[in-house]
Scaffold this motif. Structure first.
Motif, PDB file in Angstrom:
ATOM      1  N   ILE A  30      27.693 -59.399 -18.545  1.00  0.00           N
ATOM      2  CA  ILE A  30      27.738 -58.978 -19.518  1.00  0.00           C
ATOM      3  C   ILE A  30      28.826 -60.900 -20.595  1.00  0.00           C
ATOM      4  N   ARG A  31      29.122 -61.052 -19.449  1.00  0.00           N
ATOM      5  CA  ARG A  31      30.140 -62.012 -19.726  1.00  0.00           C
ATOM      6  C   ARG A  31      28.937 -63.155 -19.561  1.00  0.00           C
ATOM      7  N   GLU A  35      27.434 -65.595 -22.541  1.00  0.00           N
ATOM      8  CA  GLU A  35      27.911 -67.204 -22.363  1.00  0.00           C
ATOM      9  C   GLU A  35      26.960 -68.330 -22.155  1.00  0.00           C
ATOM     10  N   ASN A  36      25.952 -67.646 -21.748  1.00  0.00           N
ATOM     11  CA  ASN A  36      24.879 -68.646 -21.338  1.00  0.00           C
ATOM     12  C   ASN A  36      23.661 -68.635 -22.598  1.00  0.00           C
ATOM     13  N   LYS A  87      32.455 -54.642 -27.866  1.00  0.00           N
ATOM     14  CA  LYS A  87      33.791 -54.406 -26.252  1.00  0.00           C
ATOM     15  C   LYS A  87      34.919 -55.114 -25.803  1.00  0.00           C
ATOM     16  N   SER A  88      35.293 -55.101 -25.734  1.00  0.00           N
ATOM     17  CA  SER A  88      36.483 -56.522 -24.812  1.00  0.00           C
ATOM     18  C   SER A  88      35.838 -56.528 -23.256  1.00  0.00           C
ATOM     19  N   ASP A  96      34.293 -62.701 -30.545  1.00  0.00           N
ATOM     20  CA  ASP A  96      34.668 -64.032 -30.115  1.00  0.00           C
ATOM     21  C   ASP A  96      33.963 -64.761 -29.550  1.00  0.00           C
ATOM     22  N   ARG A  97      33.642 -64.233 -28.039  1.00  0.00           N
ATOM     23  CA  ARG A  97      32.223 -64.667 -26.460  1.00  0.00           C
ATOM     24  C   ARG A  97      31.644 -65.565 -27.588  1.00  0.00           C
ATOM     25  N   PHE A  98      30.840 -64.897 -28.184  1.00  0.00           N
ATOM     26  CA  PHE A  98      29.500 -65.141 -28.484  1.00  0.00           C
ATOM     27  C   PHE A  98      29.504 -66.566 -29.512  1.00  0.00           C
TER      28      PHE A  98
END
Length: 276
Positions: A30-31, A35-36, A87-88, A96-98
């Motif tokens: 998922i990460r 992130e890519n 979700k975290s 926030d990661r996106f």
């Protein structure tokens, strides 16, 4: 003179996945996928358009994403799922990661505002590749079975029993009785398909049912599964939302066209599902 790769905000040495599996929910995957993900101006426009409609009072519940093979439908759908669920992921919320992926877009701030509104909701997102699913019991039950799995229940008639106990507020008592009767935790024991039927029968008979009532209940639930319809799915989701009134339930399923070509279900099934 700088090289092209030095001007781009991309890691060109990272291998790009050519197949996106909606059912792969490994946190590292998922990460990696968030992130890519490359957000073009056009994708940003579609993300913003979807978010605006989703966050409005529109009553239409169905969205169809279409495109050529390899155009990024699966990846786009999975990103929507991550953003809606928010979700975290390794300690950081998905949105926030996106957000850094929007860097450089003309309307980056507007798109960010639209996406941040997802975090105000309580969304339960069920992701699945419908072409890989067993749809022998129909499209509606396939979705319900994945809903049960998403809740942490078994995806069988015994999961349906777990679901009933949960809605009745008796699931914790059931887990305690399993521990008392077997010496094992239900969450560990249920991983063994051989132990599940015997354990559930042992615990429920005498507590909830007589032998005859238990057998009749299993027979009744199996009959419901055999004839599970879009209307029944609606009814079950309404029952669930009676307990979780603030929750929105979202199904995102991939490879619908492929599943239809495999005759796993028909367009009429989709129409009935949408209408219900």
């Amino acid at each position: 003179m700088p090289k092209i790769k030095e001007l781009l905000n991309l890691k060109l040495d990272i291998d790009i996945k050519n197949v996106i599996d909606l059912e792969d929910n490994n946190e590292d995957e998922i990460r990696y996928e968030i992130e890519n993900y490359i957000v073009t101006e056009n994708i940003g426009k579609h993300l913003s358009g979807f978010a605006s409609k989703f966050n409005s009072n529109i009553k239409e519940t169905g969205v169809w994403v279409s495109g050529f093979y390899g155009s990024g439908k699966s990846y786009f759908g999975k990103m929507l799922g991550y953003l809606l669920a928010n979700k975290s992921v390794a300690g950081t919320r998905a949105i926030d990661r996106f957000i850094p992926r929007l860097a450089g877009l003309k309307e980056a701030s507007l798109i960010e505002n639209d996406l941040l509104k997802f975090s105000n909701g309580n969304n339960r997102v069920i992701l699945l590749d419908i072409a890989k699913q067993n749809t022998d019991k129909g499209l509606a039950f396939t979705l319900f079975r994945n809903f049960l799995k998403n809740l942490g229940f078994l995806d069988s008639v015994y999961g349906y029993l777990e679901y009933q106990l949960y809605l009745d507020g008796e699931y914790q008592a059931f887990e305690e009785k399993v521990k008392s009767a077997t010496g094992e935790d239900w969450q560990s024991l249920r991983k063994s398909e051989m132990k599940v039927p015997k354990t559930i029968r042992k615990v429920l008979i005498g507590w909830k049912y007589t032998i005859e009532e238990y057998e009749e209940t299993i027979k009744h639930l199996n009959a419901i599964i055999e004839s599970f319809s879009a209307t029944k799915l609606k009814d079950e989701l309404i029952r669930y939302r009676g307990k979780h009134k603030d929750e929105t339930i979202i199904f995102i399923f991939d490879e619908a066209s492929e599943a239809i070509s495999q005759q796993k279900f028909t367009l009429l099934d989709l129409e009935g599902l949408s209408e219900a």
